[in-house]
Design an enzyme around this catalytic site. Sequence first.
Site, PDB file in Angstrom:
ATOM      1  N   ARG A 172       0.837  -1.214   0.000  1.00 37.23           N
ATOM      2  CA  ARG A 172       0.000   0.000   0.000  1.00 37.23           C
ATOM      3  C   ARG A 172       0.864   1.254   0.000  1.00 37.23           C
ATOM      4  NH1 ARG A 172      -5.112   0.536   2.086  1.00 37.23           N
ATOM      5  NH2 ARG A 172      -4.465   2.233   3.434  1.00 37.23           N
ATOM      6  N   ARG A 176       9.898   5.193  -3.326  1.00 39.91           N
ATOM      7  CA  ARG A 176      10.370   6.087  -4.388  1.00 39.91           C
ATOM      8  C   ARG A 176      11.844   6.369  -4.256  1.00 39.91           C
ATOM      9  NH1 ARG A 176       6.206   9.831  -2.464  1.00 39.91           N
ATOM     10  NH2 ARG A 176       4.260   9.204  -3.487  1.00 39.91           N
ATOM     11  N   ARG A 249      -8.917  -6.133  13.331  1.00 39.70           N
ATOM     12  CA  ARG A 249      -8.142  -5.370  14.305  1.00 39.70           C
ATOM     13  C   ARG A 249      -8.987  -4.181  14.725  1.00 39.70           C
ATOM     14  NH1 ARG A 249      -4.339  -7.343  17.180  1.00 39.70           N
ATOM     15  NH2 ARG A 249      -3.037  -5.451  17.233  1.00 39.70           N
ATOM     16  N   ARG A 280       0.702   5.536  16.405  1.00 40.17           N
ATOM     17  CA  ARG A 280       0.942   6.877  15.882  1.00 40.17           C
ATOM     18  C   ARG A 280       0.209   7.917  16.712  1.00 40.17           C
ATOM     19  NH1 ARG A 280      -2.019   5.572  10.051  1.00 40.17           N
ATOM     20  NH2 ARG A 280      -4.006   4.963  10.951  1.00 40.17           N
ATOM     21  N   GLU A 300      -3.034   6.333  18.932  1.00 37.47           N
ATOM     22  CA  GLU A 300      -3.737   5.131  18.456  1.00 37.47           C
ATOM     23  C   GLU A 300      -3.087   3.871  19.013  1.00 37.47           C
ATOM     24  OE1 GLU A 300      -4.348   4.965  14.209  1.00 37.47           O
ATOM     25  OE2 GLU A 300      -4.950   7.072  14.140  1.00 37.47           O
ATOM     26  N   TYR A 348     -10.361  -4.087   3.219  1.00 33.87           N
ATOM     27  CA  TYR A 348      -9.914  -2.754   3.580  1.00 33.87           C
ATOM     28  C   TYR A 348     -10.064  -1.844   2.368  1.00 33.87           C
ATOM     29  CZ  TYR A 348      -7.424   1.121   5.509  1.00 33.87           C
ATOM     30  OH  TYR A 348      -7.123   2.382   5.959  1.00 33.87           O
ATOM     31  N   ASP A 350     -10.186   2.092   0.943  1.00 24.91           N
ATOM     32  CA  ASP A 350     -10.054   3.522   1.184  1.00 24.91           C
ATOM     33  C   ASP A 350     -11.391   4.177   0.832  1.00 24.91           C
ATOM     34  OD1 ASP A 350      -7.469   3.917   2.185  1.00 24.91           O
ATOM     35  OD2 ASP A 350      -6.605   3.615   0.200  1.00 24.91           O
TER      36      ASP A 350
HETATM   37  P1  FAD Z   1     -18.205   2.572   7.951  1.00 28.30           P
HETATM   38  O1  FAD Z   1     -17.699   3.964   7.886  1.00 28.30           O
HETATM   39  O2  FAD Z   1     -17.664   1.668   8.997  1.00 28.30           O
HETATM   40  O3  FAD Z   1     -19.797   2.654   8.101  1.00 28.30           O
HETATM   41  C1  FAD Z   1     -20.582   1.564   8.462  1.00 28.30           C
HETATM   42  C2  FAD Z   1     -21.629   2.067   9.431  1.00 28.30           C
HETATM   43  O4  FAD Z   1     -22.556   1.018   9.698  1.00 28.30           O
HETATM   44  C3  FAD Z   1     -21.029   2.472  10.785  1.00 28.30           C
HETATM   45  O5  FAD Z   1     -21.399   3.798  11.093  1.00 28.30           O
HETATM   46  C4  FAD Z   1     -21.641   1.466  11.768  1.00 28.30           C
HETATM   47  O6  FAD Z   1     -21.890   2.011  13.035  1.00 28.30           O
HETATM   48  C5  FAD Z   1     -22.917   1.079  11.054  1.00 28.30           C
HETATM   49  N1  FAD Z   1     -23.416  -0.228  11.450  1.00 28.30           N
HETATM   50  C6  FAD Z   1     -22.710  -1.384  11.512  1.00 28.30           C
HETATM   51  N2  FAD Z   1     -23.506  -2.393  11.946  1.00 28.30           N
HETATM   52  C7  FAD Z   1     -24.720  -1.855  12.174  1.00 28.30           C
HETATM   53  C8  FAD Z   1     -25.928  -2.379  12.650  1.00 28.30           C
HETATM   54  N3  FAD Z   1     -26.043  -3.660  13.015  1.00 28.30           N
HETATM   55  N4  FAD Z   1     -26.996  -1.556  12.770  1.00 28.30           N
HETATM   56  C9  FAD Z   1     -26.897  -0.240  12.439  1.00 28.30           C
HETATM   57  N5  FAD Z   1     -25.757   0.323  11.986  1.00 28.30           N
HETATM   58  C10 FAD Z   1     -24.682  -0.475  11.859  1.00 28.30           C
HETATM   59  N6  FAD Z   1      -9.580   5.885   3.900  1.00 28.30           N
HETATM   60  C11 FAD Z   1      -9.006   6.854   3.144  1.00 28.30           C
HETATM   61  O7  FAD Z   1      -9.352   7.005   1.958  1.00 28.30           O
HETATM   62  N7  FAD Z   1      -8.034   7.673   3.660  1.00 28.30           N
HETATM   63  C12 FAD Z   1      -7.603   7.559   4.953  1.00 28.30           C
HETATM   64  O8  FAD Z   1      -6.714   8.319   5.395  1.00 28.30           O
HETATM   65  C13 FAD Z   1      -8.188   6.538   5.775  1.00 28.30           C
HETATM   66  N8  FAD Z   1      -7.785   6.373   7.044  1.00 28.30           N
HETATM   67  C14 FAD Z   1      -8.363   5.409   7.820  1.00 28.30           C
HETATM   68  C15 FAD Z   1      -7.938   5.261   9.130  1.00 28.30           C
HETATM   69  C16 FAD Z   1      -8.500   4.295   9.938  1.00 28.30           C
HETATM   70  C17 FAD Z   1      -8.035   4.159  11.369  1.00 28.30           C
HETATM   71  C18 FAD Z   1      -9.497   3.426   9.406  1.00 28.30           C
HETATM   72  C19 FAD Z   1     -10.088   2.329  10.254  1.00 28.30           C
HETATM   73  C20 FAD Z   1      -9.937   3.566   8.101  1.00 28.30           C
HETATM   74  C21 FAD Z   1      -9.379   4.550   7.293  1.00 28.30           C
HETATM   75  N9  FAD Z   1      -9.811   4.738   5.980  1.00 28.30           N
HETATM   76  C22 FAD Z   1      -9.206   5.711   5.199  1.00 28.30           C
HETATM   77  C23 FAD Z   1     -10.912   3.924   5.389  1.00 28.30           C
HETATM   78  C24 FAD Z   1     -12.311   4.582   5.543  1.00 28.30           C
HETATM   79  O9  FAD Z   1     -12.605   4.729   6.915  1.00 28.30           O
HETATM   80  C25 FAD Z   1     -13.359   3.686   4.853  1.00 28.30           C
HETATM   81  O10 FAD Z   1     -13.092   3.570   3.491  1.00 28.30           O
HETATM   82  C26 FAD Z   1     -14.814   4.164   4.998  1.00 28.30           C
HETATM   83  O11 FAD Z   1     -15.091   4.775   6.219  1.00 28.30           O
HETATM   84  C27 FAD Z   1     -15.722   2.972   4.808  1.00 28.30           C
HETATM   85  O12 FAD Z   1     -17.080   3.359   4.782  1.00 28.30           O
HETATM   86  P2  FAD Z   1     -18.209   2.265   5.058  1.00 28.30           P
HETATM   87  O13 FAD Z   1     -19.507   2.968   4.855  1.00 28.30           O
HETATM   88  O14 FAD Z   1     -17.948   1.046   4.269  1.00 28.30           O
HETATM   89  O15 FAD Z   1     -17.994   1.816   6.578  1.00 28.30           O
HETATM   90  N1  UDP Z   2       3.715   0.622   7.834  1.00 30.76           N
HETATM   91  C1  UDP Z   2       4.943   0.477   8.455  1.00 30.76           C
HETATM   92  N2  UDP Z   2       5.528   1.572   9.019  1.00 30.76           N
HETATM   93  C2  UDP Z   2       4.963   2.793   9.003  1.00 30.76           C
HETATM   94  C3  UDP Z   2       3.710   2.936   8.346  1.00 30.76           C
HETATM   95  C4  UDP Z   2       3.107   1.833   7.789  1.00 30.76           C
HETATM   96  O1  UDP Z   2       5.468  -0.605   8.509  1.00 30.76           O
HETATM   97  O2  UDP Z   2       5.542   3.754   9.538  1.00 30.76           O
HETATM   98  C5  UDP Z   2       3.072  -0.583   7.249  1.00 30.76           C
HETATM   99  C6  UDP Z   2       2.106  -1.257   8.237  1.00 30.76           C
HETATM  100  O3  UDP Z   2       2.198  -2.658   8.034  1.00 30.76           O
HETATM  101  C7  UDP Z   2       0.764  -0.751   7.794  1.00 30.76           C
HETATM  102  C8  UDP Z   2       0.943  -0.674   6.279  1.00 30.76           C
HETATM  103  O4  UDP Z   2       2.306  -0.238   6.119  1.00 30.76           O
HETATM  104  O5  UDP Z   2      -0.275  -1.634   8.154  1.00 30.76           O
HETATM  105  C9  UDP Z   2      -0.004   0.274   5.582  1.00 30.76           C
HETATM  106  O6  UDP Z   2       0.179   1.570   6.135  1.00 30.76           O
HETATM  107  P1  UDP Z   2      -0.937   2.667   6.085  1.00 30.76           P
HETATM  108  O7  UDP Z   2      -0.352   3.944   6.547  1.00 30.76           O
HETATM  109  O8  UDP Z   2      -1.585   2.631   4.749  1.00 30.76           O
HETATM  110  O9  UDP Z   2      -1.925   2.138   7.194  1.00 30.76           O
HETATM  111  P2  UDP Z   2      -3.344   2.711   7.675  1.00 30.76           P
HETATM  112  O10 UDP Z   2      -3.258   4.206   7.604  1.00 30.76           O
HETATM  113  O11 UDP Z   2      -4.313   2.148   6.740  1.00 30.76           O
HETATM  114  O12 UDP Z   2      -3.458   2.204   9.055  1.00 30.76           O
END
Ligand code: FAD
Ligand code: UDP
Length: 368
Positions: A172, A176, A249, A280, A300, A348, A350
């Site tokens: 992911r 570079r 996780r 982080r 986190e 997973y 984005d």
């Molecule tokens: P969700 O946002 O999880 O929405 C699902 C919803 O369904 C939730 O609100 C939940 O409460 C609800 N739900 C579940 N079960 C039930 C139930 N039984 N009854 C009623 N409601 C329910 N993407 C990026 O592009 N850039 C980023 O920098 C980025 N950073 C991230 C960092 C973290 C820590 C995480 C975990 C994800 C990150 N993502 C990022 C991914 C991004 O969060 C997801 O792509 C997006 O939120 C997914 O949307 P979704 O609607 O599929 O899921």
């Molecule tokens: N990763 C790492 N070191 C870092 C940042 C990321 O080894 O400083 C690895 C780690 O395994 C992570 C993966 O790269 O799960 C993807 O990183 P990303 O930043 O995309 O993770 P996210 O923001 O989705 O948690």
Amino acid sequence: MEKYDYLIVGAGLFGAVFAHEAKQKGKKCLVIEKRDHIAGNVYTKSVEGVNVHVYGAHIFHTSDERVWEYVNRFAKFNNYINSPVAIYGDELYNLPFNMNTFSKMWGIKTPAEAKKKIADQIADLNITNPQNLEEQALSLVGRDVYEKLIKGYTEKQWGRQCSELPAFIIKRLPLRFIYDNNYFNDRYQGVAEGGYTSMVEKMLDGTKVLLNTDYFDFIKDNPDIASKTVFSGMIDRFFDYSLGTLEYRSVRFETEVIDTDNYQGNAVVNYTDAKVPYTRIIEHKHFEFGTQPKTVISKEYSKEWKKGDEPYYPVNNDTNNALYEKYTALAKNRPDVIFGGRLGAYKYFDMDKVIAFALDTAGRELNG
Ligand code: FAD
Ligand code: UDP
């Protein structure tokens, strides 16, 4: 209760985009959400005038013109470029792995010197076809970068040895041999000005949303509420874990207000040493170039998911992927339910990918 065309479970991006598209086609939708707010994991809320990314840092990035045009209908994006730094002991490096990282690590200047360093460090390993994350990382960046910037972080993040994790996770990240700290390779990038919650609010404009409503309770009392259900919750939970539990996780966020205007000088600082308990620290104001007098930070802590926790990251190893396939076979027997989103598809995604997924699903469903 009145009848709807679609009962949409989850007010995250998947549910909100589907609801918006269905409404445009004249369909009647009810969105139910178990949390007390909309926007799913992209939810932001204002604390001390700072938009806090409550479920982890969210930077929007995409190369998909259609998705970029779509989100810009609902929000204005700023020109934030993600450039995290990594701290290992008392050393600090730029991410993603690029010439700035290599130069600091080895005191070298040219791409040829960096490539030679990496080649020398892995010459004795003979990795031709990387089978796991450890082999993949070593073959890409050599032993020093692996030991200092990948091993500790990844094992904290996933709670598993790098040698037991799939190689794709590390792919992911860009690698570079130029001096460029942009964490993403995509054409478009930014953060929604004023936070993502108002973006999702606009997507849901005109659609009825019930908060604090869990599908599994709601459907018992309202079995005939809609002809079809769009489900963006956990697919294994939908089938009452009947085939077994998928692994996820989870993350614990420790958020605090600090009485300083600038705590760490960057939005994202990774702690790559296994000895530091968190992965982080996010300093939210920097996503929007904030100048507030105080700051808000979130540490986190990654942990294994158990029932009752929020599932954040699917653990897409062979065992879980095989179990997920079995659940999709069960899903085929439920033509009245459309599974989608990150939890429904156990993948997973984005944000841009989940929006594309919702637009495609809505297109198929609504255009016949
Ligand atoms: P969700 O946002 O999880 O929405 C699902 C919803 O369904 C939730 O609100 C939940 O409460 C609800 N739900 C579940 N079960 C039930 C139930 N039984 N009854 C009623 N409601 C329910 N993407 C990026 O592009 N850039 C980023 O920098 C980025 N950073 C991230 C960092 C973290 C820590 C995480 C975990 C994800 C990150 N993502 C990022 C991914 C991004 O969060 C997801 O792509 C997006 O939120 C997914 O949307 P979704 O609607 O599929 O899921
Ligand atoms: N990763 C790492 N070191 C870092 C940042 C990321 O080894 O400083 C690895 C780690 O395994 C992570 C993966 O790269 O799960 C993807 O990183 P990303 O930043 O995309 O993770 P996210 O923001 O989705 O948690």
